[in-house]
Design a protein around this motif. Structure first.
Motif, PDB file in Angstrom:
ATOM      1  N   TRP A   1       0.853  -1.373   0.177  1.00  0.00           N
ATOM      2  CA  TRP A   1       0.001   0.152   0.138  1.00  0.00           C
ATOM      3  C   TRP A   1       1.190   1.170   0.022  1.00  0.00           C
ATOM      4  N   ILE A   2       1.119   2.437  -1.067  1.00  0.00           N
ATOM      5  CA  ILE A   2       1.356   2.807  -1.419  1.00  0.00           C
ATOM      6  C   ILE A   2       0.853   4.761  -0.973  1.00  0.00           C
ATOM      7  N   ASP A   3       1.626   4.436   1.044  1.00  0.00           N
ATOM      8  CA  ASP A   3       1.544   6.036   1.464  1.00  0.00           C
ATOM      9  C   ASP A   3       0.846   7.583   0.282  1.00  0.00           C
ATOM     10  N   GLU A   4       2.869   7.714  -0.204  1.00  0.00           N
ATOM     11  CA  GLU A   4       3.375   9.027  -0.738  1.00  0.00           C
ATOM     12  C   GLU A   4       4.151   8.789  -1.350  1.00  0.00           C
ATOM     13  N   ILE A   5       4.037   9.010  -2.519  1.00  0.00           N
ATOM     14  CA  ILE A   5       4.871   9.783  -3.462  1.00  0.00           C
ATOM     15  C   ILE A   5       5.919  11.362  -3.756  1.00  0.00           C
ATOM     16  N   VAL A   6       7.213  11.218  -3.274  1.00  0.00           N
ATOM     17  CA  VAL A   6       7.211  12.575  -2.738  1.00  0.00           C
ATOM     18  C   VAL A   6       8.828  12.860  -3.915  1.00  0.00           C
ATOM     19  N   VAL A   7       8.336  14.302  -4.171  1.00  0.00           N
ATOM     20  CA  VAL A   7       8.871  14.773  -5.740  1.00  0.00           C
ATOM     21  C   VAL A   7       9.364  15.504  -5.454  1.00  0.00           C
ATOM     22  N   GLU A   8      10.498  16.717  -5.377  1.00  0.00           N
ATOM     23  CA  GLU A   8      10.341  17.813  -5.057  1.00  0.00           C
ATOM     24  C   GLU A   8       9.525  18.899  -3.809  1.00  0.00           C
ATOM     25  N   GLY A   9       9.526  18.159  -3.099  1.00  0.00           N
ATOM     26  CA  GLY A   9       8.366  18.434  -2.320  1.00  0.00           C
ATOM     27  C   GLY A   9       7.291  18.490  -2.398  1.00  0.00           C
ATOM     28  N   LEU A  10       6.694  17.567  -3.596  1.00  0.00           N
ATOM     29  CA  LEU A  10       5.567  18.148  -3.982  1.00  0.00           C
ATOM     30  C   LEU A  10       5.168  16.191  -3.282  1.00  0.00           C
ATOM     31  N   GLU A  11       3.983  15.857  -2.296  1.00  0.00           N
ATOM     32  CA  GLU A  11       3.519  14.496  -1.345  1.00  0.00           C
ATOM     33  C   GLU A  11       2.154  14.722  -3.548  1.00  0.00           C
ATOM     34  N   ILE A  12       2.036  13.076  -3.420  1.00  0.00           N
ATOM     35  CA  ILE A  12       1.793  12.201  -3.941  1.00  0.00           C
ATOM     36  C   ILE A  12       1.044  11.632  -3.804  1.00  0.00           C
ATOM     37  N   ARG A  13      -0.215  11.087  -3.241  1.00  0.00           N
ATOM     38  CA  ARG A  13      -0.867  10.195  -2.993  1.00  0.00           C
ATOM     39  C   ARG A  13      -1.720   9.042  -3.982  1.00  0.00           C
ATOM     40  N   PRO A  14      -1.084   7.465  -4.587  1.00  0.00           N
ATOM     41  CA  PRO A  14      -1.859   6.662  -5.895  1.00  0.00           C
ATOM     42  C   PRO A  14      -2.849   6.515  -5.315  1.00  0.00           C
ATOM     43  N   LEU A  15      -3.707   5.381  -5.898  1.00  0.00           N
ATOM     44  CA  LEU A  15      -3.895   4.672  -5.326  1.00  0.00           C
ATOM     45  C   LEU A  15      -3.113   3.451  -5.900  1.00  0.00           C
ATOM     46  N   GLY A  16      -2.254   3.369  -7.540  1.00  0.00           N
ATOM     47  CA  GLY A  16      -1.452   1.714  -7.254  1.00  0.00           C
ATOM     48  C   GLY A  16      -0.628   2.917  -7.862  1.00  0.00           C
ATOM     49  N   LEU A  17       0.169   1.779  -9.083  1.00  0.00           N
ATOM     50  CA  LEU A  17       1.414   2.502  -9.139  1.00  0.00           C
ATOM     51  C   LEU A  17       1.742   1.484 -10.404  1.00  0.00           C
ATOM     52  N   ASP A  18       2.310   1.682 -11.509  1.00  0.00           N
ATOM     53  CA  ASP A  18       2.419   0.183 -12.078  1.00  0.00           C
ATOM     54  C   ASP A  18       4.460   0.644 -12.000  1.00  0.00           C
ATOM     55  N   SER A  19       4.469   1.537 -12.561  1.00  0.00           N
ATOM     56  CA  SER A  19       6.400   2.241 -13.374  1.00  0.00           C
ATOM     57  C   SER A  19       6.537   3.689 -12.370  1.00  0.00           C
ATOM     58  N   VAL A  20       7.438   4.203 -12.783  1.00  0.00           N
ATOM     59  CA  VAL A  20       8.285   5.789 -12.512  1.00  0.00           C
ATOM     60  C   VAL A  20       9.530   5.325 -13.456  1.00  0.00           C
ATOM     61  N   GLU A  21       9.431   7.134 -14.127  1.00  0.00           N
ATOM     62  CA  GLU A  21      10.573   7.535 -15.167  1.00  0.00           C
ATOM     63  C   GLU A  21      11.266   8.257 -14.973  1.00  0.00           C
ATOM     64  N   PHE A  22      12.485   8.187 -14.691  1.00  0.00           N
ATOM     65  CA  PHE A  22      13.085   9.721 -14.915  1.00  0.00           C
ATOM     66  C   PHE A  22      13.565   9.849 -16.143  1.00  0.00           C
ATOM     67  N   ASP A  23      13.449  11.279 -16.507  1.00  0.00           N
ATOM     68  CA  ASP A  23      13.756  11.507 -18.238  1.00  0.00           C
ATOM     69  C   ASP A  23      14.723  12.818 -17.908  1.00  0.00           C
ATOM     70  N   GLU A  24      15.307  13.173 -16.801  1.00  0.00           N
ATOM     71  CA  GLU A  24      16.652  14.280 -16.324  1.00  0.00           C
ATOM     72  C   GLU A  24      16.971  13.476 -14.917  1.00  0.00           C
ATOM     73  N   ALA A  25      17.704  13.666 -14.543  1.00  0.00           N
ATOM     74  CA  ALA A  25      17.778  14.135 -13.078  1.00  0.00           C
ATOM     75  C   ALA A  25      17.194  14.385 -12.590  1.00  0.00           C
ATOM     76  N   GLY A  26      17.131  13.649 -10.911  1.00  0.00           N
ATOM     77  CA  GLY A  26      15.996  13.412 -10.061  1.00  0.00           C
ATOM     78  C   GLY A  26      16.290  12.841  -8.849  1.00  0.00           C
ATOM     79  N   GLU A  27      15.091  13.173  -8.435  1.00  0.00           N
ATOM     80  CA  GLU A  27      15.057  11.738  -7.053  1.00  0.00           C
ATOM     81  C   GLU A  27      13.777  12.213  -6.568  1.00  0.00           C
ATOM     82  N   MET A  28      13.748  11.265  -6.211  1.00  0.00           N
ATOM     83  CA  MET A  28      11.680  10.683  -5.302  1.00  0.00           C
ATOM     84  C   MET A  28      11.664   9.566  -3.825  1.00  0.00           C
ATOM     85  N   GLU A  29      11.658   9.945  -3.288  1.00  0.00           N
ATOM     86  CA  GLU A  29      10.937   8.928  -2.172  1.00  0.00           C
ATOM     87  C   GLU A  29       9.540   7.905  -2.231  1.00  0.00           C
ATOM     88  N   ILE A  30       9.344   7.371  -1.999  1.00  0.00           N
ATOM     89  CA  ILE A  30       8.431   6.349  -2.007  1.00  0.00           C
ATOM     90  C   ILE A  30       8.136   5.871  -0.379  1.00  0.00           C
TER      91      ILE A  30
END
Length: 140
Positions: free
Chosen positions: A82-111
Motif C-alpha cells: 500500500w503506497i502511502d505517498e510519493i514525494v518529488v521535489e517537495g510535492l506529495e503524491i498519494r496514488p491508488l496504485g502504481l506500475d512504474s516510474v520514469e526519470f527523463d532527467e536527473a532527479g529524486e523521489m521518495e516512496i
C-alpha cells in the motif's frame, strides 16, 4: 446512548485526549528506511535484495542521475504494497496504485509504503535482462 458514552470515555483517555491516538502501523516505531535505488546507465540499481516484513512501513529513495532516460517497473510488487505517498521535489503524491516510474532527467523521489502481501517480487529497468538491472524483494 451507550455509543455516545463509549465515545466520550475513549476521548477522556490520556492517549486519545486530543482526539488522535497512535497511528498503529504508520507510527514511527514501525518505520524502516531502505537503501536507495540508483538509476544510472549501465550501473547496478541496488547492492542487495530487500527482505521486508508484512505490516511494516518502509521508505526508500529512487535517484536518477540523468545519464539516460530510465524507468523502473514492478507492477506485481506495487500491488503487494500500500503506497502511502510519493514525494518529488517537495510535492506529495498519494496514488491508488502504481506500475512504474520514469526519470527523463536527473532527479529524486521518495516512496513510503506499507508491505502487505507476502511473496517474492522484483523491480527492474524495462528491457534489461541482467541481474544488476533488477532488485529482488521478499515480503515475509
Amino acid at each position: 446512548m451507550k455509543a455516545l458514552i463509549a465515545s466520550l470515555a475513549l476521548l477522556a483517555t490520556p492517549a486519545l485526549a486530543d482526539g488522535f491516538g497512535a497511528a498503529g502501523v504508520l507510527s514511527g516505531s514501525n518505520k524502516e528506511d531502505l537503501p536507495p535505488i540508483i538509476l544510472s546507465a549501465g550501473e547496478p540499481i541496488s547492492a542487495e535484495p530487500w527482505l521486508l516484513k508484512s505490516g511494516t512501513y518502509y521508505e526508500f529513495e529512487i535517484q536518477g542521475d540523468g545519464s539516460q532516460e530510465l524507468a523502473l517497473v514492478g507492477p506485481e510488487f506495487f500491488r503487494a504494497i500500500w503506497i502511502d505517498e510519493i514525494v518529488v521535489e517537495g510535492l506529495e503524491i498519494r496514488p491508488l496504485g502504481l506500475d512504474s516510474v520514469e526519470f527523463d532527467e536527473a532527479g529524486e523521489m521518495e516512496i513510503g509504503f506499507l508491505a502487505i502481501k507476502p511473496g517474492a517480487y522484483s523491480m527492474q529497468i524495462p528491457g534489461t535482462t541482467g541481474e544488476t538491472q533488477r532488485i529482488e524483494i521478499i515480503i515475509e
